[in-house]
Design a protein around this motif. Structure first.
Motif, PDB file in Angstrom:
ATOM      1  N   PHE B 165       0.845  -1.196   0.000  1.00 25.70           N
ATOM      2  CA  PHE B 165       0.000   0.000   0.000  1.00 25.70           C
ATOM      3  C   PHE B 165       0.883   1.249   0.000  1.00 25.70           C
ATOM      4  O   PHE B 165       0.655   2.204  -0.731  1.00 25.70           O
ATOM      5  CB  PHE B 165      -0.911   0.018   1.239  1.00 25.70           C
ATOM      6  N   LYS B 166       1.931   1.223   0.836  1.00 31.37           N
ATOM      7  CA  LYS B 166       2.817   2.366   0.971  1.00 31.37           C
ATOM      8  C   LYS B 166       3.603   2.592  -0.328  1.00 31.37           C
ATOM      9  O   LYS B 166       3.699   3.698  -0.838  1.00 31.37           O
ATOM     10  CB  LYS B 166       3.786   2.090   2.125  1.00 31.37           C
ATOM     11  N   LYS B 167       4.097   1.465  -0.861  1.00 33.24           N
ATOM     12  CA  LYS B 167       4.940   1.536  -2.058  1.00 33.24           C
ATOM     13  C   LYS B 167       4.202   2.204  -3.214  1.00 33.24           C
ATOM     14  O   LYS B 167       4.790   2.988  -3.961  1.00 33.24           O
ATOM     15  CB  LYS B 167       5.358   0.122  -2.446  1.00 33.24           C
ATOM     16  N   TYR B 168       2.919   1.879  -3.378  1.00 29.87           N
ATOM     17  CA  TYR B 168       2.182   2.423  -4.517  1.00 29.87           C
ATOM     18  C   TYR B 168       1.306   3.606  -4.128  1.00 29.87           C
ATOM     19  O   TYR B 168       0.458   4.048  -4.903  1.00 29.87           O
ATOM     20  CB  TYR B 168       1.346   1.320  -5.177  1.00 29.87           C
ATOM     21  N   GLY B 169       1.514   4.123  -2.916  1.00 34.49           N
ATOM     22  CA  GLY B 169       0.821   5.345  -2.512  1.00 34.49           C
ATOM     23  C   GLY B 169      -0.682   5.214  -2.388  1.00 34.49           C
ATOM     24  O   GLY B 169      -1.424   6.103  -2.816  1.00 34.49           O
ATOM     25  N   VAL B 170      -1.131   4.097  -1.880  1.00 35.91           N
ATOM     26  CA  VAL B 170      -2.566   3.922  -1.642  1.00 35.91           C
ATOM     27  C   VAL B 170      -2.805   3.933  -0.141  1.00 35.91           C
ATOM     28  O   VAL B 170      -2.068   3.305   0.604  1.00 35.91           O
ATOM     29  CB  VAL B 170      -3.065   2.606  -2.268  1.00 35.91           C
ATOM     30  N   ASP B 171      -3.831   4.658   0.274  1.00 36.04           N
ATOM     31  CA  ASP B 171      -4.129   4.739   1.711  1.00 36.04           C
ATOM     32  C   ASP B 171      -4.818   3.472   2.185  1.00 36.04           C
ATOM     33  O   ASP B 171      -5.675   2.930   1.495  1.00 36.04           O
ATOM     34  CB  ASP B 171      -5.043   5.939   1.996  1.00 36.04           C
ATOM     35  N   LEU B 172      -4.457   3.060   3.406  1.00 35.13           N
ATOM     36  CA  LEU B 172      -5.171   1.936   4.019  1.00 35.13           C
ATOM     37  C   LEU B 172      -6.601   2.363   4.316  1.00 35.13           C
ATOM     38  O   LEU B 172      -6.825   3.492   4.740  1.00 35.13           O
ATOM     39  CB  LEU B 172      -4.472   1.518   5.319  1.00 35.13           C
ATOM     40  N   PRO B 173      -7.562   1.477   4.081  1.00 33.02           N
ATOM     41  CA  PRO B 173      -8.959   1.869   4.314  1.00 33.02           C
ATOM     42  C   PRO B 173      -9.273   1.948   5.804  1.00 33.02           C
ATOM     43  O   PRO B 173      -8.574   1.365   6.621  1.00 33.02           O
ATOM     44  CB  PRO B 173      -9.745   0.739   3.659  1.00 33.02           C
ATOM     45  N   ASP B 174     -10.322   2.673   6.122  1.00 26.39           N
ATOM     46  CA  ASP B 174     -10.831   2.676   7.493  1.00 26.39           C
ATOM     47  C   ASP B 174     -11.758   1.467   7.632  1.00 26.39           C
ATOM     48  O   ASP B 174     -12.867   1.447   7.103  1.00 26.39           O
ATOM     49  CB  ASP B 174     -11.607   3.969   7.752  1.00 26.39           C
ATOM     50  N   ASP B 175     -11.285   0.460   8.325  1.00 28.63           N
ATOM     51  CA  ASP B 175     -12.027  -0.808   8.322  1.00 28.63           C
ATOM     52  C   ASP B 175     -13.241  -0.782   9.236  1.00 28.63           C
ATOM     53  O   ASP B 175     -13.963  -1.756   9.322  1.00 28.63           O
ATOM     54  CB  ASP B 175     -11.109  -1.985   8.644  1.00 28.63           C
ATOM     55  N   LYS B 176     -13.470   0.333   9.915  1.00 29.01           N
ATOM     56  CA  LYS B 176     -14.683   0.408  10.735  1.00 29.01           C
ATOM     57  C   LYS B 176     -15.901   0.693   9.866  1.00 29.01           C
ATOM     58  O   LYS B 176     -17.020   0.388  10.234  1.00 29.01           O
ATOM     59  CB  LYS B 176     -14.525   1.501  11.792  1.00 29.01           C
TER      60      LYS B 176
END
Lengths: 306, 436
Positions: B165-176
């Motif tokens: 996720f970090k490598k390709y610049g994608v934000d981690l989702p809010d899993d709530k």
């Protein structure tokens, strides 16, 4: 049995012959134990089970012809028959053709023949093993050796074993690759053909092709027949390769659902041992029928030189 | 490998002897009410499936048990998953089952309904169940009888590779708050931003019974009803497969053929573990093995939700049960009690068979856990499960391969989700009916 008859015909007193008979039976005893204890006994038991509803954990219950009529409507059974038949009809002729072709080449007197013979024979010994099946799965995978080789020529490969369209073909290739044992038998057969026939033919001006068609092929028919019968029986029982390559599922999408794999799934996956026993007997009948037809047809094309 | 014919032959011999013994009657010898431990030397056999690592831990626990009960000797036997069920079926048919058997939810009813398991209710004096929740105990009951006790519990989770996720610049989702639409969108974003280097999702739902259960429960249903029949609604299946098809066709996920390969390769060699995809699904307890295989920063996220339904559930990862054929049910029960309730055993076994269902043992272990083990427990504590699912009925034990077969048909575009849903439910109900 013929060896026992030969013993009878041996010269000497009646008593001596009887003594020898006794000895012969004694030596055969272990084989009889195996035949009745491990082969015929269980076979009869499974014949009985094929008329029962049996889940392995509770005693079997007689169910008449239920298992047999159920086969008529079992779509997965029909699918597995389709897979198995196409496998047998494609892979066996291809394998025998390759075996004969290489046997002809080797028979021309290649230097280091024993070496080649061993190398070509090797796949026959190991082709049915788990290790080779695992190797096959990796080789024909998306990132496998086959695709890397294709990549060198700029061809974009695919997951050969994981696409329903090609999975069965990879197993056909695996079976064809084990051409070694029919090849060795062909080689032995070729050696039996008297060279004088070829000499006479070339004196008469017959071409190589003509010699092959008129001498080699007719005199080799008993061997071809033998190999054909053996390989058909063998191909019908294919199990290990399909089990390992598909992880026991017959997938993708049932494209490698071999008959014996389906039988195994019914018996051990679904505890459906009565039905599985009936399936085993159906396979025996099918293989028996094919062998009988083969023998009947052999009258018309197999040439015995006695 | 034994050919199926050889196996059938073995089964046949076994059954013939069954037919013969059936005539002589001889009901079960353990009908007596109060079990007493013998003080004479007794040998019992315990069997389980699993890898070498599990065998080592289990044998260490066995050694501790034998120290506590010097007159009981335990012989451990283990196999891989597939061979285990073949062997258990044939040895049970031959009335030669091991005394203590490791059970799975899929097969529990199959064995219990056929009288192959011992009623642990008769061993109350020996097996202590006070530290188990009622929901946990219920997962080991068939028809109200306690045939097995859950060892560990697992919960479905989404596993993401945070490094990718970090490598390709994608934000981690809010899993709530995330939904399946978010899931598909993020997966697609990963594929696009990596320029096709990786795929977002490592798979599509429908290759394991757990994922199907989740999609069914999302719609307020389940796979099986309390009456032991299939209660799965075709719409749930259709929704699930359409979601999977969209993932595949938009290249948000790996190709269907890769999913097939991953399935045979096993979880530690599949796309998520090899870094070819960034989002996968697993039971929370598998995080340790996954992390080890991937060597990356893997994290557990809550499952995406559709509405407010509590779709997730505690899945008993496996059980201990005692065979009804055991000549030493008391000693076998004592072994089960030791494995589940003894702190010494817990210290050896840790979470290898899942987060302990025994609350006291879970609390005892939690303090000492680190890394991914700790993450797995924290994740589980954060999940609010819905109602406990019904135990898979007798005849339903083949649901997983059946589901995979239909999912492959759908994902390779050989049949429509609607037709497959109907055929799947019909075939599954047919298997359940056949076993009645």
């Amino acid at each position: 049995m013929s060896s026992i008859n030969e013993l009878r015909r041996l010269p000497g007193s009646q008593r001596g012959a009887r003594q020898q008979n006794k000895a012969a039976f004694l030596f055969l005893l272990p084989w009889f134990v195996g035949l009745f204890g491990i082969t015929i006994g269980p076979m009869l038991a499974s014949l009985y089970l094929s008329f029962t509803d049996y889940n392995l954990l509770q005693p079997p219950r007689l169910s008449g012809l239920d298992n047999w009529t159920r086969m008529l409507h079992d779509e997965r059974l029909h699918k597995s028959l389709g897979v198995t038949f196409s496998y047998v009809f494609v892979s066996v002729p291809l394998q025998l053709a390759l075996a004969l072709g290489l046997a002809l080449l080797l028979d021309k007197g290649v230097r280091g023949l024993p070496f080649y013979r061993s190398v070509f024979y090797l796949p026959s010994l190991i082709g049915g093993s788990v290790a080779i099946a695992v190797l096959w799965r990796t080789m024909f995978g998306t990132t496998g050796l086959v695709n890397e080789a294709l990549g060198l020529f700029g061809i974009q490969g695919q997951g050969w074993i994981s696409e329903p369209g090609t999975a069965l073909s990879t197993l056909v290739v695996l079976n064809v690759w084990t051409f070694g044992s029919p090849m060795v038998i062909f080689l032995a057969g070729l050696r039996q053909i008297p060279t004088s026939l070829y000499e006479a033919a070339s004196v008469d001006g017959a071409t190589r092709l003509r010699q092959f068609r008129s001498i080699t092929l007719p005199l080799l028919t008993p061997i071809i027949f033998f190999n054909l019968v053996l390989q058909i029986i063998h191909a019908f029982q294919t199990f290990t390769q399909a089990f390992v390559v598909s992880g026991g599922t017959g997938g993708p999408a049932d494209s490698t659902l071999f008959y014996s794999l389906y039988l195994y799934q019914r018996g051990f996956g679904h505890f459906d041992m009565g039905y599985a026993s009936a399936l085993a007997w159906l396979l025996l009948l099918i293989v028996g029928l094919f062998t009988a037809v083969n023998f009947w047809a052999s009258k018309y094309w197999v040439f015995y030189d006695d | 490998m034994l050919s199926p014919f050889r196996r059938i032959a073995i089964g046949a011999v076994v059954s013939l002897s069954l037919v013969l013994t059936a005539c002589s009657g001889g009901g079960s010898s353990n009908a007596g009410a109060d079990l007493e431990l013998s003080d004479k030397p007794v040998t019992i056999r315990a069997t389980w499936w699993g890898a070498d690592a599990r065998a080592k831990l289990t044998n260490d626990a066995i050694a501790a048990f034998q120290k506590k009960y010097p007159n009981i000797k335990v012989e451990g036997q283990y196999k891989d998953w597939g061979g285990y069920w073949d062997a258990l079926a044939t040895t049970t048919a031959a009335k030669d089952s091991a005394d203590v058997v490791q059970m799975d939810e899929l097969y529990l009813a199959s064995y219990a309904d056929r009288g192959a398991l011992y009623d642990l209710g008769k061993a109350k004096k020996i097996v202590n169940t006070s530290q188990f929740d009622n929901e946990a105990l219920a997962t080991g009951q068939v028809g109200g009888t306690q045939y097995a006790l859950p060892i560990g519990v697992g919960v479905l989770s989404v596993v993401v590779n945070a490094d990718l996720f970090k490598k390709y610049g994608v934000d981690l989702p809010d899993d709530k708050t995330w939904t399946w639409d978010d899931y598909a969108r993020i997966a697609k974003e990963l594929t696009t931003k990596s320029g096709g280097e990786i795929h977002g999702a490592a798979g599509a739902p429908g290759f394991d019974a757990g994922s199907l259960k989740y999609w069914a429960r999302q719609d307020g249903g389940d796979l099986f009803g309390k009456d032991g029949n299939v209660s799965l609604k075709p719409q749930s299946l259709v929704k699930m497969w359409k979601f999977g098809l969209d993932l595949i066709s938009s290249e948000a996920s790996v190709k269907a053929s890769t999913m097939v390969e991953d399935q045979t390769a096993g979880i530690t060699a599949a796309s998520l573990a090899t870094g070819k995809a960034a989002i996968g699904s697993a039971y929370n307890t598998q995080i340790t093995a996954l992390q080890k295989a991937a060597g990356a920063d893997l994290r557990l996220l809550q499952m995406p939700r559709a509405g407010d339904t509590k779709a997730n559930f505690f899945k008993p990862s496996m059980y201990w049960a005692v065979s009804s054929q055991s000549e030493h049910p008391a000693e076998a029960a004592a072994f089960v009690d030791f494995m589940l309730n003894n702190q010494e055993a817990a210290d050896v076994l840790k979470t290898e068979r899942g987060i302990p269902a025994n609350k006291e043992m879970r609390g005892h272990l939690e303090a000492g856990l680190t890394g991914s083990d700790k993450a797995a427990v924290e994740y589980m504590n954060a999940v609010t499960p819905g109602e406990a699912p019904v135990v898979t009925p007798n005849g339903g034990s083949g649901i997983e391969p059946m589901l995979q077969r239909y999912s492959q048909e759908v994902y390779f575009n050989k049949t429509s989700p609607e037709a497959a849903a109907e055929a799947f439910i019909k075939e599954l109900q047919g298997e359940v009916d056949a076993a009645k």
